[in-house]
Design a protein around this motif. Structure first.
Motif, PDB file in Angstrom:
ATOM      1  N   PHE A 137       0.800  -1.220   0.000  1.00 57.35           N
ATOM      2  CA  PHE A 137       0.000   0.000   0.000  1.00 57.35           C
ATOM      3  C   PHE A 137       0.837   1.276   0.000  1.00 57.35           C
ATOM      4  N   ALA A 138       2.148   1.163  -0.049  1.00 56.22           N
ATOM      5  CA  ALA A 138       3.002   2.353   0.049  1.00 56.22           C
ATOM      6  C   ALA A 138       3.956   2.478  -1.134  1.00 56.22           C
ATOM      7  N   GLY A 139       3.536   1.992  -2.293  1.00 53.13           N
ATOM      8  CA  GLY A 139       4.347   2.164  -3.498  1.00 53.13           C
ATOM      9  C   GLY A 139       4.065   3.511  -4.130  1.00 53.13           C
ATOM     10  N   LEU A 140       4.555   4.562  -3.507  1.00 54.49           N
ATOM     11  CA  LEU A 140       4.216   5.921  -3.933  1.00 54.49           C
ATOM     12  C   LEU A 140       4.945   6.330  -5.200  1.00 54.49           C
ATOM     13  N   GLU A 141       6.104   5.755  -5.435  1.00 55.25           N
ATOM     14  CA  GLU A 141       6.832   5.972  -6.682  1.00 55.25           C
ATOM     15  C   GLU A 141       7.689   4.740  -6.939  1.00 55.25           C
ATOM     16  N   THR A 142       8.355   4.715  -8.076  1.00 55.93           N
ATOM     17  CA  THR A 142       9.043   3.494  -8.494  1.00 55.93           C
ATOM     18  C   THR A 142      10.097   3.053  -7.488  1.00 55.93           C
ATOM     19  N   TRP A 143      10.909   3.991  -6.999  1.00 60.97           N
ATOM     20  CA  TRP A 143      11.943   3.615  -6.043  1.00 60.97           C
ATOM     21  C   TRP A 143      11.330   3.022  -4.777  1.00 60.97           C
ATOM     22  N   ASP A 144      10.257   3.625  -4.290  1.00 58.19           N
ATOM     23  CA  ASP A 144       9.599   3.108  -3.094  1.00 58.19           C
ATOM     24  C   ASP A 144       9.133   1.670  -3.310  1.00 58.19           C
ATOM     25  N   SER A 145       8.514   1.399  -4.458  1.00 58.10           N
ATOM     26  CA  SER A 145       8.025   0.049  -4.741  1.00 58.10           C
ATOM     27  C   SER A 145       9.172  -0.956  -4.767  1.00 58.10           C
ATOM     28  N   CYS A 146      10.277  -0.573  -5.390  1.00 58.71           N
ATOM     29  CA  CYS A 146      11.417  -1.486  -5.502  1.00 58.71           C
ATOM     30  C   CYS A 146      12.070  -1.744  -4.151  1.00 58.71           C
ATOM     31  N   THR A 147      12.375  -0.677  -3.428  1.00 57.15           N
ATOM     32  CA  THR A 147      13.108  -0.870  -2.174  1.00 57.15           C
ATOM     33  C   THR A 147      12.228  -1.506  -1.102  1.00 57.15           C
ATOM     34  N   ARG A 148      10.922  -1.250  -1.140  1.00 60.20           N
ATOM     35  CA  ARG A 148      10.018  -1.917  -0.198  1.00 60.20           C
ATOM     36  C   ARG A 148       9.883  -3.406  -0.536  1.00 60.20           C
ATOM     37  N   ALA A 149       9.889  -3.736  -1.823  1.00 55.49           N
ATOM     38  CA  ALA A 149       9.848  -5.153  -2.194  1.00 55.49           C
ATOM     39  C   ALA A 149      11.014  -5.898  -1.553  1.00 55.49           C
ATOM     40  N   ARG A 150      12.170  -5.258  -1.509  1.00 54.01           N
ATOM     41  CA  ARG A 150      13.361  -5.890  -0.924  1.00 54.01           C
ATOM     42  C   ARG A 150      13.351  -5.826   0.602  1.00 54.01           C
ATOM     43  N   ARG A 151      13.115  -4.651   1.148  1.00 47.86           N
ATOM     44  CA  ARG A 151      13.316  -4.440   2.580  1.00 47.86           C
ATOM     45  C   ARG A 151      12.107  -4.816   3.432  1.00 47.86           C
ATOM     46  N   ILE A 152      10.914  -4.680   2.885  1.00 48.99           N
ATOM     47  CA  ILE A 152       9.705  -4.998   3.648  1.00 48.99           C
ATOM     48  C   ILE A 152       9.215  -6.412   3.356  1.00 48.99           C
ATOM     49  N   PHE A 153       9.233  -6.804   2.082  1.00 50.38           N
ATOM     50  CA  PHE A 153       8.672  -8.097   1.699  1.00 50.38           C
ATOM     51  C   PHE A 153       9.735  -9.172   1.475  1.00 50.38           C
ATOM     52  N   GLY A 154      11.010  -8.809   1.560  1.00 47.71           N
ATOM     53  CA  GLY A 154      12.076  -9.796   1.479  1.00 47.71           C
ATOM     54  C   GLY A 154      12.300 -10.398   0.108  1.00 47.71           C
ATOM     55  N   VAL A 155      11.877  -9.711  -0.947  1.00 45.47           N
ATOM     56  CA  VAL A 155      12.037 -10.233  -2.309  1.00 45.47           C
ATOM     57  C   VAL A 155      13.483 -10.032  -2.763  1.00 45.47           C
ATOM     58  N   THR A 156      14.083 -11.075  -3.291  1.00 41.81           N
ATOM     59  CA  THR A 156      15.460 -10.981  -3.785  1.00 41.81           C
ATOM     60  C   THR A 156      15.559 -11.198  -5.294  1.00 41.81           C
ATOM     61  N   LYS A 157      14.457 -11.642  -5.901  1.00 43.81           N
ATOM     62  CA  LYS A 157      14.463 -11.924  -7.339  1.00 43.81           C
ATOM     63  C   LYS A 157      13.054 -11.698  -7.866  1.00 43.81           C
ATOM     64  N   THR A 216      21.867   6.908  -6.798  1.00 39.18           N
ATOM     65  CA  THR A 216      23.138   7.306  -6.190  1.00 39.18           C
ATOM     66  C   THR A 216      23.105   7.207  -4.668  1.00 39.18           C
ATOM     67  N   LEU A 217      22.042   7.730  -4.051  1.00 37.03           N
ATOM     68  CA  LEU A 217      21.985   7.839  -2.592  1.00 37.03           C
ATOM     69  C   LEU A 217      21.283   6.665  -1.912  1.00 37.03           C
ATOM     70  N   ARG A 218      20.462   5.911  -2.651  1.00 39.03           N
ATOM     71  CA  ARG A 218      19.702   4.781  -2.099  1.00 39.03           C
ATOM     72  C   ARG A 218      18.942   5.188  -0.828  1.00 39.03           C
ATOM     73  N   PRO A 219      18.055   6.179  -0.909  1.00 41.00           N
ATOM     74  CA  PRO A 219      17.369   6.662   0.297  1.00 41.00           C
ATOM     75  C   PRO A 219      16.311   5.675   0.784  1.00 41.00           C
ATOM     76  N   ASP A 220      15.854   5.885   2.016  1.00 38.39           N
ATOM     77  CA  ASP A 220      14.700   5.136   2.504  1.00 38.39           C
ATOM     78  C   ASP A 220      13.467   5.539   1.696  1.00 38.39           C
ATOM     79  N   PRO A 221      12.503   4.628   1.551  1.00 38.01           N
ATOM     80  CA  PRO A 221      11.249   5.020   0.900  1.00 38.01           C
ATOM     81  C   PRO A 221      10.489   6.011   1.766  1.00 38.01           C
ATOM     82  N   ALA A 222       9.490   6.655   1.195  1.00 45.42           N
ATOM     83  CA  ALA A 222       8.696   7.622   1.954  1.00 45.42           C
ATOM     84  C   ALA A 222       8.068   6.967   3.177  1.00 45.42           C
ATOM     85  N   LEU A 223       7.625   5.721   3.032  1.00 47.37           N
ATOM     86  CA  LEU A 223       7.049   4.954   4.136  1.00 47.37           C
ATOM     87  C   LEU A 223       7.784   3.621   4.209  1.00 47.37           C
TER      88      LEU A 223
END
Length: 238
Positions: A137-157, A216-223
């Motif tokens: 529910f927090a895929g506010l932009e592309t980077w957020d969706s990608c990094t949350r897939a890895r960090r929140i949902f544990g997706v590696t592939k 470049t910076l790999r920031p945290d997602p908005a949520l």
């Protein structure tokens, strides 16, 4: 007659001064314009070249556990034409056995606006089991969706699913988030999708320029929030 002659001379003098100004500044302005165009277009060129080996057709893409479908707007409770095409691709991937779970990532910031739930309903209507669909529910932009897939949902592939104009950026961002990523895109030309697709191509260079910050910076997602077991549970379900 004399007044007209003086007026003509004055006008000619203005034109000469204007021409002199143009000749004086044409070079520097041209250089600045060229540098500006390079700054905007160079990231796009890099993204297309760097992700070329990871972008596939539905038929050719390698199998991955998860398809990540990025939100693209909901109209009157239904997926927008572009989003519907992304979801259709995900259905095709699931039916072919290319993916086992579909992670739908979109915006749910505002009351009454729920992209992931609309996306899930569309997929279920196309025959994808609800147990194989996970909502972010927090895929506010592309980077957020990608990094949350890895960090929140544990997706590696995963296989990221979007439009062709967006695919290089989406693949680059998901790989930067630490996910082994392939991508499948839809050209979305024709009918009601054409205008939105053309707008997408026009805005993509600026969107890619903005994405360079995330690359470049790999920031945290908005949520961010706590880890969620949804993908793991969906993969384990019969």
């Amino acid at each position: 007659m004399r007044g007209r002659a003086e007026g003509a001379q004055e006008g000619a003098g203005r034109l000469l001064r204007l021409w002199g100004w143009v000749r004086r500044w044409a070079g520097p302005l041209g250089v600045l314009g060229g540098l500006g165009a390079y700054a905007v277009l160079a990231p796009m060129g890099w993204a297309y070249a760097d992700t070329a080996r990871y972008r596939y057709s539905v038929e050719g893409v390698p199998e991955t556990p998860v398809a990540l479908v990025l939100g693209a707007g909901v109209w009157s409770g239904q997926p927008s034409p572009l989003l519907a095409r992304r979801l259709d691709l995900a259905v095709d991937l699931y039916r072919r056995g290319k993916v086992k779970v579909v992670l739908v990532s979109g915006d749910n910031r505002f009351r009454g606006y729920d992209e992931p739930t609309v996306m899930r309903a569309y997929l279920v209507g196309k025959g994808v089991p609800e147990s194989k669909i996970v909502r972010d529910f927090a895929g506010l932009e592309t980077w957020d969706s990608c990094t949350r897939a890895r960090r929140i949902f544990g997706v590696t592939k995963l296989t990221v699913v979007t439009q062709d104009f967006h695919l290089p950026r989406a693949v680059a961002l998901c790989r930067a988030a630490g996910i082994e990523t392939w991508g499948v895109g839809d050209d979305s030309m024709g009918g009601s999708r054409t205008q939105a697709t053309v707008r997408g191509y026009v805005r993509e260079p600026l969107a890619m320029l903005k994405a360079m910050r995330s690359l470049t910076l790999r920031p945290d997602p908005a949520l961010l929030g706590r880890k969620e077991p949804g993908v793991e549970q969906a993969l384990a379900s019969p």
